[in-house]
Design a protein around this motif. Sequence first.
Motif, PDB file in Angstrom:
ATOM      1  N   ARG A   4       0.841  -1.199   0.000  1.00 17.07           N
ATOM      2  CA  ARG A   4       0.000   0.000   0.000  1.00 17.07           C
ATOM      3  C   ARG A   4       0.870   1.241   0.000  1.00 17.07           C
ATOM      4  N   THR A   5       0.464   2.216  -0.776  1.00 18.52           N
ATOM      5  CA  THR A   5       1.199   3.469  -0.834  1.00 18.52           C
ATOM      6  C   THR A   5       0.864   4.319   0.386  1.00 18.52           C
ATOM      7  N   SER A   6       1.799   5.137   0.820  1.00 17.27           N
ATOM      8  CA  SER A   6       1.570   6.023   1.945  1.00 17.27           C
ATOM      9  C   SER A   6       0.998   7.357   1.492  1.00 17.27           C
ATOM     10  N   GLY A   7       0.944   7.593   0.213  1.00 18.80           N
ATOM     11  CA  GLY A   7       0.465   8.859  -0.309  1.00 18.80           C
ATOM     12  C   GLY A   7       1.559   9.899  -0.428  1.00 18.80           C
ATOM     13  N   GLN A   8       2.724   9.634   0.157  1.00 19.54           N
ATOM     14  CA  GLN A   8       3.816  10.600   0.116  1.00 19.54           C
ATOM     15  C   GLN A   8       4.365  10.795  -1.295  1.00 19.54           C
ATOM     16  N   ASN A   9       4.201   9.790  -2.137  1.00 17.78           N
ATOM     17  CA  ASN A   9       4.730   9.918  -3.497  1.00 17.78           C
ATOM     18  C   ASN A   9       3.783  10.668  -4.429  1.00 17.78           C
ATOM     19  N   ILE A  10       2.635  11.109  -3.930  1.00 27.34           N
ATOM     20  CA  ILE A  10       1.696  11.893  -4.734  1.00 27.34           C
ATOM     21  C   ILE A  10       2.096  13.359  -4.599  1.00 27.34           C
ATOM     22  N   LYS A  14      -3.827  18.563  -4.623  1.00 20.35           N
ATOM     23  CA  LYS A  14      -5.250  18.200  -4.764  1.00 20.35           C
ATOM     24  C   LYS A  14      -5.406  16.678  -4.838  1.00 20.35           C
ATOM     25  N   LEU A  15      -4.579  16.018  -5.626  1.00 23.98           N
ATOM     26  CA  LEU A  15      -4.661  14.565  -5.746  1.00 23.98           C
ATOM     27  C   LEU A  15      -4.328  13.873  -4.427  1.00 23.98           C
ATOM     28  N   ARG A  16      -3.346  14.417  -3.683  1.00 25.71           N
ATOM     29  CA  ARG A  16      -2.984  13.827  -2.394  1.00 25.71           C
ATOM     30  C   ARG A  16      -4.141  13.978  -1.397  1.00 25.71           C
ATOM     31  N   GLY A  17      -4.839  15.097  -1.440  1.00 17.16           N
ATOM     32  CA  GLY A  17      -6.007  15.296  -0.583  1.00 17.16           C
ATOM     33  C   GLY A  17      -7.132  14.331  -0.923  1.00 17.16           C
ATOM     34  N   GLU A  18      -7.364  14.118  -2.214  1.00 16.30           N
ATOM     35  CA  GLU A  18      -8.389  13.157  -2.643  1.00 16.30           C
ATOM     36  C   GLU A  18      -8.013  11.745  -2.207  1.00 16.30           C
ATOM     37  N   ALA A  60     -10.542  15.533   6.255  1.00 18.85           N
ATOM     38  CA  ALA A  60      -9.394  14.665   5.986  1.00 18.85           C
ATOM     39  C   ALA A  60      -8.244  15.479   5.433  1.00 18.85           C
ATOM     40  N   CYS A  61      -7.060  15.270   5.970  1.00 18.43           N
ATOM     41  CA  CYS A  61      -5.851  15.965   5.511  1.00 18.43           C
ATOM     42  C   CYS A  61      -4.737  14.960   5.344  1.00 18.43           C
TER      43      CYS A  61
END
Length: 65
Positions: A4-10, A14-18, A60-61
């Motif tokens: 699973r990705t941590s989201g840090q690579n986004i 806006k995409l990271r928030g989504e 959500a943040c």
Amino acid sequence: MPNRTSGQNIQNHKLRGEWAELRFMQRATERGFRVTKPWGETAPYDIATDHHGHFLRVQACPEER
């Protein structure tokens, strides 16, 4: 189990928030919460949950490191 990705690579904010909203909704649903998302972007919250009659608003943040 898939990695699973941590989201840090986004990189796009806006995409990271989504992504953060979707991850929250997934995890809340797995824990038995009903999840709803308001239409549009003018609500003072991103997501609402309902669990045994208790309604909660969630902002959500994505986590910054």
